[in-house]
Design an enzyme around this catalytic site. Sequence first.
Site, short mmCIF file in Angstrom:
data_model
loop_
_atom_site.label_atom_id
_atom_site.label_comp_id
_atom_site.label_asym_id
_atom_site.label_seq_id
_atom_site.Cartn_x
_atom_site.Cartn_y
_atom_site.Cartn_z
N HIS A 127 -3.68 6.83 2.49
CA HIS A 127 -4.19 5.24 1.81
C HIS A 127 -5.44 5.08 2.46
O HIS A 127 -5.58 5.11 3.67
CB HIS A 127 -2.99 4.35 2.18
N CYS B 112 0.68 -1.29 0.02
CA CYS B 112 -0.13 -0.11 0.01
C CYS B 112 0.88 1.36 -0.03
O CYS B 112 0.18 2.41 -0.37
CB CYS B 112 -1.01 0.08 1.16
N ASN C 2 -10.22 -0.89 -0.19
CA ASN C 2 -8.71 -0.67 -0.14
C ASN C 2 -8.15 -1.28 -1.59
O ASN C 2 -8.34 -2.48 -1.91
CB ASN C 2 -8.38 -1.52 0.99
O1 UT7 Z 1 -4.15 -1.50 3.84
C1 UT7 Z 1 -3.65 -2.64 4.67
C2 UT7 Z 1 -4.69 -3.76 4.60
N1 UT7 Z 1 -5.69 -3.56 5.51
C3 UT7 Z 1 -5.83 -4.30 6.55
O2 UT7 Z 1 -5.07 -5.00 7.02
C4 UT7 Z 1 -7.14 -3.96 7.56
C5 UT7 Z 1 -6.88 -3.43 8.84
N2 UT7 Z 1 -7.82 -3.72 9.85
C6 UT7 Z 1 -9.17 -3.42 9.47
O3 UT7 Z 1 -9.40 -2.68 8.64
C7 UT7 Z 1 -10.10 -4.02 10.68
O4 UT7 Z 1 -9.20 -4.77 11.57
C8 UT7 Z 1 -10.98 -5.06 10.11
C9 UT7 Z 1 -12.19 -4.29 9.46
C10 UT7 Z 1 -10.30 -5.94 9.25
C11 UT7 Z 1 -11.79 -5.60 11.31
O5 UT7 Z 1 -12.31 -4.74 12.14
P1 UT7 Z 1 -12.34 -5.05 13.86
O6 UT7 Z 1 -13.00 -3.70 14.25
O7 UT7 Z 1 -10.82 -4.99 14.07
O8 UT7 Z 1 -12.88 -6.19 13.98
P2 UT7 Z 1 -12.37 -7.55 14.65
O9 UT7 Z 1 -11.35 -8.03 13.85
O10 UT7 Z 1 -11.96 -7.07 16.05
O11 UT7 Z 1 -13.70 -8.38 14.67
C12 UT7 Z 1 -14.85 -8.14 15.75
C13 UT7 Z 1 -15.90 -9.01 15.50
C14 UT7 Z 1 -15.50 -10.60 15.55
O12 UT7 Z 1 -16.29 -11.23 16.19
P3 UT7 Z 1 -16.32 -11.67 17.73
O13 UT7 Z 1 -15.14 -12.46 17.75
O14 UT7 Z 1 -16.34 -10.39 18.35
O15 UT7 Z 1 -17.35 -12.59 17.90
C15 UT7 Z 1 -15.18 -11.12 14.08
O16 UT7 Z 1 -15.16 -12.37 13.81
O17 UT7 Z 1 -16.23 -8.93 14.01
C16 UT7 Z 1 -16.49 -10.40 13.27
N3 UT7 Z 1 -16.19 -10.14 11.81
C17 UT7 Z 1 -17.30 -9.89 11.01
N4 UT7 Z 1 -18.45 -9.67 11.45
C18 UT7 Z 1 -19.21 -9.41 10.23
C19 UT7 Z 1 -15.00 -9.87 11.25
N5 UT7 Z 1 -15.19 -9.80 9.99
C20 UT7 Z 1 -16.63 -9.68 9.90
C21 UT7 Z 1 -17.50 -9.50 8.80
N6 UT7 Z 1 -18.73 -9.29 9.10
N7 UT7 Z 1 -17.24 -9.15 7.47
#
Ligand code: UT7
Length: 340
Positions: A267, A127, A297
Amino acid sequence: MSNSMNKLIEDRPIPYRAVIAGCGSFVPEKLLTNDDLAKMVDTSDEWITARTGIKVRHITNDTETTAFLATEAAKKALADAKLDPVDLELIIVATITPEMVFPSTASFVQRALGAKKAWVFDLCAACSGFIYSLSIVQQFLESGRYNNALIIGAETLTKITDWTDRTSCILFGDGAGAVVLERHNNGRGILYSTMASDGERWEALNCQAYGSRYPADKKLDDPKKIYMQIKGREVYQQAIRRIVQTVTDCLKVCNFTLDDIGMLISHQMNGRIIESAAKRLNLPAEKVFINIAEYGNTSAASVPIAFEDCIRQGKVKQGDIVILVAFGAGLTWGANVIRL
Ligand code: UT7
């Protein structure tokens, strides 16, 4: 001795700067909405919108490749700069989803444009690729070695997306953005660039097949290695930290206050990451450009696509200071301070 060296560097006269003379972008027509994704994995429009700010992304079909997207964006940037491709001297394509293992995607772009005089290569910094590329071109134009260059950020990330993994497949889209740079001495141009990397954290974001570690003719120990794998939370935290640190460094080195900044163009990895970083920097929302809702992204393509959107929407004008900042796999991060 070291003091006088520092003084020399600070006072280094720069006869030329790398000025952005034109920009352009291109995205595939096909759209993938959050509702479409909700039919493929256990997710919802509400969750994706709230957690990322993404509503829709453009995705390539089987015949649309990275070089194709890159070439279309390049044509627009060249037309905007009113530069004939035969006069181009250097082409860099920043990408992690190249046309093929080799030759470079830039070779295909050169051929498609008929840019016979240019030398060309790809740059792999995920990125941050576009930011890194700008800093390289800055050196060549400032030194007077070259008159112009074309930089393209182009990606087809949806071709290495695991469509069964809801934690990653919701994030990415395809597209390309390009800028033409020319050397001028008119007070405009790239004023400062800063780059950094942390290879210790390579596992946070990667796609492991098919390089020399996992060649195509060996069976993979995990079939998922053909896809992008991300540790979302780790990336999220690191991204905010590094963006804040990098922009703070830019302000300090350039001796700018927040009032001097026309726009921060980051980005587009997650709307919440950008908003959170901006809040920590005390940057008001109107000075932070976010267009992730429409593209998702797009890795190295996201900064030049956002840059063009920002210009076309009239949010910045000639003479304004913009800071481009990015963070991504590697880990890599960096920024460019530009007077438009
Ligand atoms: O450019 C660099 C590349 N980009 C990245 O690497 C992404 C950077 N990270 C992010 O944007 C965020 O961390 C994410 C959008 C990937 C995830 O958001 P978050 O607020 O960090 O969520 P989380 O990983 O802490 O997950 C919260 C909950 C989990 O469930 P539990 O364990 O609380 O029951 C996940 O399993 O949300 C769940 N979850 C989803 N639910 C519905 C994860 N993905 C999804 C989904 N839909 N697509």
